[in-house]
Structures are given as C-alpha cells and as structure tokens.
Design a protein around this motif. Sequence first.
Motif, mmCIF file in Angstrom:
data_model
loop_
_atom_site.group_PDB
_atom_site.id
_atom_site.type_symbol
_atom_site.label_atom_id
_atom_site.label_comp_id
_atom_site.label_asym_id
_atom_site.label_seq_id
_atom_site.Cartn_x
_atom_site.Cartn_y
_atom_site.Cartn_z
ATOM 1 N N ALA A 47 8.816 109.229 96.431
ATOM 2 C CA ALA A 47 8.157 109.502 95.153
ATOM 3 C C ALA A 47 8.082 111.003 94.895
ATOM 4 O O ALA A 47 8.356 111.469 93.773
ATOM 5 C CB ALA A 47 6.761 108.886 95.147
ATOM 6 N N TYR A 48 7.737 111.770 95.924
ATOM 7 C CA TYR A 48 7.664 113.223 95.742
ATOM 8 C C TYR A 48 9.054 113.827 95.571
ATOM 9 O O TYR A 48 9.213 114.829 94.847
ATOM 10 C CB TYR A 48 6.904 113.861 96.903
ATOM 11 C CG TYR A 48 5.435 113.487 96.881
ATOM 12 C CD1 TYR A 48 4.614 113.867 95.816
ATOM 13 C CD2 TYR A 48 4.883 112.723 97.890
ATOM 14 C CE1 TYR A 48 3.281 113.501 95.765
ATOM 15 C CE2 TYR A 48 3.543 112.341 97.847
ATOM 16 C CZ TYR A 48 2.750 112.737 96.787
ATOM 17 O OH TYR A 48 1.430 112.358 96.735
ATOM 18 N N ALA A 49 10.061 113.224 96.178
ATOM 19 C CA ALA A 49 11.432 113.672 95.933
ATOM 20 C C ALA A 49 11.820 113.435 94.473
ATOM 21 O O ALA A 49 12.525 114.252 93.863
ATOM 22 C CB ALA A 49 12.404 112.946 96.869
ATOM 23 N N ALA A 50 11.354 112.322 93.895
ATOM 24 C CA ALA A 50 11.603 112.056 92.473
ATOM 25 C C ALA A 50 10.908 113.092 91.601
ATOM 26 O O ALA A 50 11.468 113.539 90.585
ATOM 27 C CB ALA A 50 11.141 110.649 92.117
ATOM 28 N N LEU A 51 9.697 113.485 91.972
ATOM 29 C CA LEU A 51 9.010 114.543 91.231
ATOM 30 C C LEU A 51 9.779 115.854 91.317
ATOM 31 O O LEU A 51 9.848 116.617 90.341
ATOM 32 C CB LEU A 51 7.589 114.720 91.764
ATOM 33 C CG LEU A 51 6.539 113.749 91.228
ATOM 34 C CD1 LEU A 51 5.245 113.849 92.031
ATOM 35 C CD2 LEU A 51 6.266 113.995 89.748
ATOM 36 N N ASP A 52 10.357 116.129 92.477
ATOM 37 C CA ASP A 52 11.180 117.337 92.615
ATOM 38 C C ASP A 52 12.381 117.275 91.679
ATOM 39 O O ASP A 52 12.749 118.280 91.049
ATOM 40 C CB ASP A 52 11.669 117.477 94.060
ATOM 41 C CG ASP A 52 10.539 117.770 95.046
ATOM 42 O OD1 ASP A 52 9.437 118.147 94.593
ATOM 43 O OD2 ASP A 52 10.777 117.614 96.256
ATOM 44 N N ARG A 53 12.996 116.104 91.572
ATOM 45 C CA ARG A 53 14.138 115.963 90.652
ATOM 46 C C ARG A 53 13.692 116.136 89.203
ATOM 47 O O ARG A 53 14.412 116.733 88.391
ATOM 48 C CB ARG A 53 14.810 114.595 90.846
ATOM 49 C CG ARG A 53 15.539 114.448 92.174
ATOM 50 C CD ARG A 53 16.413 113.203 92.210
ATOM 51 N NE ARG A 53 15.656 111.966 92.221
ATOM 52 C CZ ARG A 53 15.226 111.346 93.318
ATOM 53 N NH1 ARG A 53 15.462 111.876 94.512
ATOM 54 N NH2 ARG A 53 14.569 110.208 93.245
ATOM 55 N N LEU A 54 12.510 115.635 88.873
ATOM 56 C CA LEU A 54 11.989 115.816 87.514
ATOM 57 C C LEU A 54 11.730 117.283 87.233
ATOM 58 O O LEU A 54 11.928 117.757 86.098
ATOM 59 C CB LEU A 54 10.712 114.994 87.332
ATOM 60 C CG LEU A 54 10.915 113.485 87.208
ATOM 61 C CD1 LEU A 54 9.577 112.753 87.245
ATOM 62 C CD2 LEU A 54 11.674 113.126 85.931
ATOM 63 N N ALA A 55 11.286 118.025 88.230
ATOM 64 C CA ALA A 55 11.074 119.460 88.048
ATOM 65 C C ALA A 55 12.388 120.151 87.697
ATOM 66 O O ALA A 55 12.439 121.023 86.807
ATOM 67 C CB ALA A 55 10.462 120.061 89.311
#
Length: 420
Positions: A207-215
């Motif tokens: 989930a936090y990796a997905a947030l990194d991609r969104l960033a």
Amino acid sequence: MTKKLLVLSFDALGGEDFEYMKKKPAFKAFFDQAAICTNVSAIYPSVTYACHTSIVTGRLPKHHGIISNTLLQPNRVNAPDWYWQRKYVKGDTIYDAAIRSGMKVGAFLWPVTGKSRIQYNVPEIFPNRNWDNQIMTSLRNGSPLYLLELFKQYRHLLDGTKQPNLDDFVTQSVVHTLQTKAPDLTLVHFTDLDTARHDFGVRSEEAYAALDRLAARFERIMGTLKAEGLDQETTVVILGDHFQLDYHTKVSLNEPLAEAGWLTFNGAKVSDWDVLVKSNGGSAYVYAKDDSVDQVVLKAFLDELKEKAENGIQRILTGVEAEQLGADGDCLFMLEAREGYVFTDFLGGGEKGKKADHGYHPTWKSDYATFYAMAGPGVRAGARVEAMSLIDIAPTWAKMLGLALRYVDGEVVEEMIVND
C-alpha cells in the motif's frame, strides 16, 4: 474565481495517510500551500461508485441514485453490471454544470460517467459478457475519437486492468490531455492504492509502495501544468473517496437465507428468491422481492444470525433508518458488518486472498476517515478544516468555478476558499 480545476482522486486514501504523504517532496510542496481536512466523512454505503457520485453531485446516495457499486441483479449475482453510465445519476453533476457554462471537461476512469456529455471521457467500465471486449466497451461509453487517439499512443502501457499499469496509462493520458486539450475541469480517478489495500492490507508495504507511485504520478502532472503555463490558473485537488479496514472473514449471508427457504440457487445462480442480500463489503442491503415477505419473521431470522459472531453482523437497520442515513430506503433492512468482517454476494465466499475492504458506515468505525486537500487560485492557503463530508465538495467547487449546481445536500466549505 477559479478558472480551471484539476481533481485527483486517490481511491482508498485515508486521513491518516497525510502523515506519510507529507514526507514526499512533491506532496509536501503542495500541502504547504493547501487547505486541508484529514477528517472527511464518506457516505453510506462507503463504496467507490456511490462515493464518487456524491463527490460530483453534493448529494447522498438516496438522492443521486447510486446506492451501491453494482445493480441488483439476482440472476447475475456473481457477475452483476455496475452503475457505469451517467443515466443512473439523478439530478445535477458538477461536470454537467461546467458543460452548460461552456467549459471543456476531461474525465479519466471517473465512475458513473459512461455515455455522459463529457468531451474527453475515458470511462471506468469493463466488459462482463463473453462476446464483448475492453476496447469496444470503452468506445461505446466514452469519447470514441479521443479514446482511439489515446489507445494508439499509450495502449502499450496497459496490461488489461492490472495495476500499476492502469494508473500509468491514466497518468500519461492526463499529461497528453493537459498538453493538447487543456480542459477547464479535469476529473481523474486513480485505483492503484485501492487495489493494493484490497490485496495486501491497509498498512501493508504494498500500500505504501502504491502511495509512492502516486507521488511520482502527482509530480509528473504538476510538472506538466507548470510546463504548459497552466499552474497559475489551475486549482488542484487531492482527495480520497473512502478509506479501508482490514478484515479476516468474508460472509455470504445468502447461503443461510437459502437454507431457510428465502431463496433458491441453481448452481452459482439465483433461480428464485423472496429475500436477497446485496453486499457492499462492510455493509449489505436486504431486499424483498415483493410485499408478501413477513418483515417480522425476517427480522427475527436476521436477529438470530446476528447473535452468532461468525455471521459478522454488528447492526440491523430498517429501511427507514437506512434512508435516514442517506442509503437506499427501498431496502427492507440494512446490515452493518462487525470490524474484521465483510459481506459478499458471491457464492462460496467469492474472491480469495483479499485483506481489506470498505463499505462501512463512515463514522461507526474508528480510523476510517478519508482526506481532502486543495491548493491554487481561490483557495485559502494553510486553512485546516476540522471535519467535512464528501457531499460538501461539489458545492464548494461550484462556488469556486461560478457554476450553478442544483439539488445539493452538502454545504460550501467556506473556511477553505477565498471569496472574491
């Protein structure tokens, strides 16, 4: 007055994600200039299609008509149609108001926009018939020539509807559209984070990796705005539609209903029914086929199910009570799941291996708030709002854009905007 509005919906973004996101340089620069609320209440049921429709209408599900993600189709209980098209929405939307005023609108996987009047529309829709395919489904429901333009250039980024490929395609399509069309209102729906949380859990590494991609995607879009000279006239919004909660047990309540004679299965299909449970993950509607169903007897049956913790029922609401909370008053009852449980329509428990879901009442569970932030022209930079609702968003946008939006349930969040 705001000239252009760019909305980025990060599906399943929670209020608690703010602490992680503000450590990312691109997000931090934005948040430093933004008006923010980390305590945004979704609507009931808190599912993606109902939430996104409330965001663009300012209305509760009982009023805008999108009371679930999928249609009530007993004969297709394992593969129902979704509320894909604009025709299902009752009343006005912010994009309709924008188009009436002469604005150009772009939408990217924004739910319930199929066959709308949006000029640059990449609708969220997928084929669920053996004879159909993704390209034809999209072309029938979106902007055909525009979609062909995008598919020709960026189809290589896709791998069906898998993530993160899908959001990569959306990002490139948004960048291309900002460069070549410069819409006045742009609505973007990213689902990478929602997928990661469903599959791996709310606070998983994935989930936090997905947030990194969104960033990274956000940084690219903001860079495009600046490169095209659109940054000074564009108000940018980052929002969530709902959060998610981890669960350990998925419950199919149609199975005990069948055992008690309320409905009949023929293989994986419902062949006949008097009562049917329609799941929303963390909640579920209970519908009666007609008035012949004895509500007292059914309520007693549901109470018996509730007494057994393994059935996952926390609360039983009447249809009247559900409507008072903004949900579909045509249901006979509505069920709220215990934390750690979700409901499913699928026979045999449905999809395996999932870890988190949503659909719960927006305030009955702790740590379930979603998020809203915006920065740019017309925004009171640095404002912090203690609490707001999804239904307050569209009225706020309408005031900022000078649009007449009709039939809203929400209110303008005055603390966030600068009145000219």
